[in-house]
Design an enzyme around this catalytic site. Sequence first.
Site, PDB file in Angstrom:
ATOM      1  N   THR A  40       0.818  -1.218   0.000  1.00 20.84           N
ATOM      2  CA  THR A  40       0.000   0.000   0.000  1.00 20.84           C
ATOM      3  C   THR A  40       0.844   1.257   0.000  1.00 20.84           C
ATOM      4  O   THR A  40       0.458   2.266  -0.572  1.00 20.84           O
ATOM      5  CB  THR A  40      -0.918  -0.012   1.247  1.00 20.84           C
ATOM      6  OG1 THR A  40      -1.809  -1.109   1.109  1.00 20.84           O
ATOM      7  CG2 THR A  40      -1.709   1.268   1.384  1.00 20.84           C
ATOM      8  N   TYR A  54      -8.182   0.755  -3.120  1.00 22.47           N
ATOM      9  CA  TYR A  54      -7.079   1.259  -3.964  1.00 22.47           C
ATOM     10  C   TYR A  54      -6.340   0.044  -4.515  1.00 22.47           C
ATOM     11  O   TYR A  54      -6.590  -1.094  -4.102  1.00 22.47           O
ATOM     12  CB  TYR A  54      -6.118   2.113  -3.120  1.00 22.47           C
ATOM     13  CG  TYR A  54      -5.575   1.350  -1.936  1.00 22.47           C
ATOM     14  CD1 TYR A  54      -6.223   1.399  -0.704  1.00 22.47           C
ATOM     15  CD2 TYR A  54      -4.464   0.519  -2.052  1.00 22.47           C
ATOM     16  CE1 TYR A  54      -5.777   0.661   0.375  1.00 22.47           C
ATOM     17  CE2 TYR A  54      -4.005  -0.233  -0.980  1.00 22.47           C
ATOM     18  CZ  TYR A  54      -4.679  -0.151   0.233  1.00 22.47           C
ATOM     19  OH  TYR A  54      -4.237  -0.899   1.293  1.00 22.47           O
ATOM     20  N   THR A 120       1.713  -4.336   4.198  1.00 21.06           N
ATOM     21  CA  THR A 120       1.593  -4.572   5.640  1.00 21.06           C
ATOM     22  C   THR A 120       1.050  -5.969   5.950  1.00 21.06           C
ATOM     23  O   THR A 120       1.220  -6.453   7.057  1.00 21.06           O
ATOM     24  CB  THR A 120       0.653  -3.533   6.289  1.00 21.06           C
ATOM     25  OG1 THR A 120      -0.635  -3.621   5.664  1.00 21.06           O
ATOM     26  CG2 THR A 120       1.221  -2.137   6.159  1.00 21.06           C
ATOM     27  N   ASP A 121       0.419  -6.615   4.977  1.00 23.72           N
ATOM     28  CA  ASP A 121      -0.205  -7.911   5.289  1.00 23.72           C
ATOM     29  C   ASP A 121       0.789  -8.942   5.794  1.00 23.72           C
ATOM     30  O   ASP A 121       0.501  -9.662   6.738  1.00 23.72           O
ATOM     31  CB  ASP A 121      -0.929  -8.476   4.052  1.00 23.72           C
ATOM     32  CG  ASP A 121      -2.234  -7.756   3.789  1.00 23.72           C
ATOM     33  OD1 ASP A 121      -2.998  -8.211   2.925  1.00 23.72           O
ATOM     34  OD2 ASP A 121      -2.468  -6.718   4.448  1.00 23.72           O
ATOM     35  N   LYS A 193       0.596  -7.350  12.530  1.00 27.62           N
ATOM     36  CA  LYS A 193      -0.535  -6.527  12.074  1.00 27.62           C
ATOM     37  C   LYS A 193      -1.759  -7.003  12.861  1.00 27.62           C
ATOM     38  O   LYS A 193      -2.203  -8.123  12.711  1.00 27.62           O
ATOM     39  CB  LYS A 193      -0.752  -6.680  10.576  1.00 27.62           C
ATOM     40  CG  LYS A 193      -1.850  -5.770  10.030  1.00 27.62           C
ATOM     41  CD  LYS A 193      -1.891  -5.844   8.509  1.00 27.62           C
ATOM     42  CE  LYS A 193      -2.917  -4.880   7.925  1.00 27.62           C
ATOM     43  NZ  LYS A 193      -2.928  -4.932   6.428  1.00 27.62           N
ATOM     44  N   GLU A 313      -1.663 -27.767  27.933  1.00 30.48           N
ATOM     45  CA  GLU A 313      -2.877 -28.276  27.259  1.00 30.48           C
ATOM     46  C   GLU A 313      -2.666 -29.654  26.626  1.00 30.48           C
ATOM     47  O   GLU A 313      -3.601 -30.410  26.438  1.00 30.48           O
ATOM     48  CB  GLU A 313      -3.296 -27.286  26.163  1.00 30.48           C
ATOM     49  CG  GLU A 313      -4.012 -26.049  26.694  1.00 30.48           C
ATOM     50  CD  GLU A 313      -5.363 -26.380  27.321  1.00 30.48           C
ATOM     51  OE1 GLU A 313      -5.850 -25.579  28.145  1.00 30.48           O
ATOM     52  OE2 GLU A 313      -5.932 -27.456  27.004  1.00 30.48           O
TER      53      GLU A 313
END
Length: 356
Positions: A40, A54, A120-121, A193, A313
């Site tokens: 971006t 965009y 950014t992903d 992110k 767990e």
Amino acid sequence: MYLSPRFRAFAAGAALLAASALAQAQQALPNVVILATGGTIAGAGASAVNSATYAAAKVGVEKLIAGLPELTKIANVKGEQVFQVASESLTDDNLLTLAKRVSALSKQSDVDGIVITHGTDTLEETAYFLTLTVHTAKPIIVVGSMRPGTALSADGALNLYNAVSVAGSKDAMGKGVLVTMNDEIQSGRDVSKSINIKTEAFKSQWGPLGMVVEGRNYWFRAPVKRHTMQSEFDIDAITALPPVEIAMGYEGVSSTAIDALGKSGIKALIHGGTGNGSVANRIVPNLQKVRADGVIVIRSSRVPDGFVLRNAEQPDDKYDWVVAHDLRPQKARILAMVALTKTSDTKELQRIFWEY
Ligand code: DGL
């Protein structure tokens, strides 16, 4: 217009003085290389109100630099266009290519810092991979933006300015790969992110390392996990990354994904479990079979914060499974790929997950 010889001599001398002063000033500035990969921060929208609609990866690195003349006051900047893609589409081979370029540049005496502009992903995965494998104390800063440069209140310009500023800062040396977003300086290891539509998108549960404001860095903590110069992994010795995949846990989960991935030739399977890395009892046998077939099983969690406790767990000792500590599944995958270039011993792998 007539100019006397005396005036012409004076003007030439003044010009020489100015040129040498400029050259001296530029010599005093750090040399920063910007490696552009897309995202971006290189995006463009149809109108100024398109802050979320965009096209990513449209603007070239030279245009990004030209659009930020303030950079010339803080660094001598050069740009390279390594890729031009949206980061969700980057591949493991892209990661190797980028890291090898970063490593080569970091060895050059005329390079003081490196900035990687990135979508950014998957920025967090690239930043972690670099901090695990690039042997340099020089600042390496990964930066992106949540809005394209065409949008009102775009965040990319200041993010990039901050990234170049930190990349040229001596006090940013030896801190591992860093991420500058939203005025914060984050650890490439810790940051993810966490909000997918706000400019304050990047969070670390352990907090930022500091802030950068008007070209000055304010530090509040330092990384404690091994990175860069202290890493036992070196990108210059890595030629390929072993296949590692992720299967998520959720209410009603079936064994379909685990069974298919287990037979797909992967070297490790990251299980993004619920809660503290919990595994639905009906699919424990399926994960045990994956392990029995020689695939490393690593328990992570879909819960963003906290860390997975070994033998809590699930009886990890008994099943010969590894736990991913505080790493989210996508970061656990990066570390697993890097670690598997050196060992598939589960005790060694667990040590690596504690230390990096
Ligand atoms: N497609 C996303 C990427 O390239 C856009 C998000 C961004 O870069 O902020 O990661």
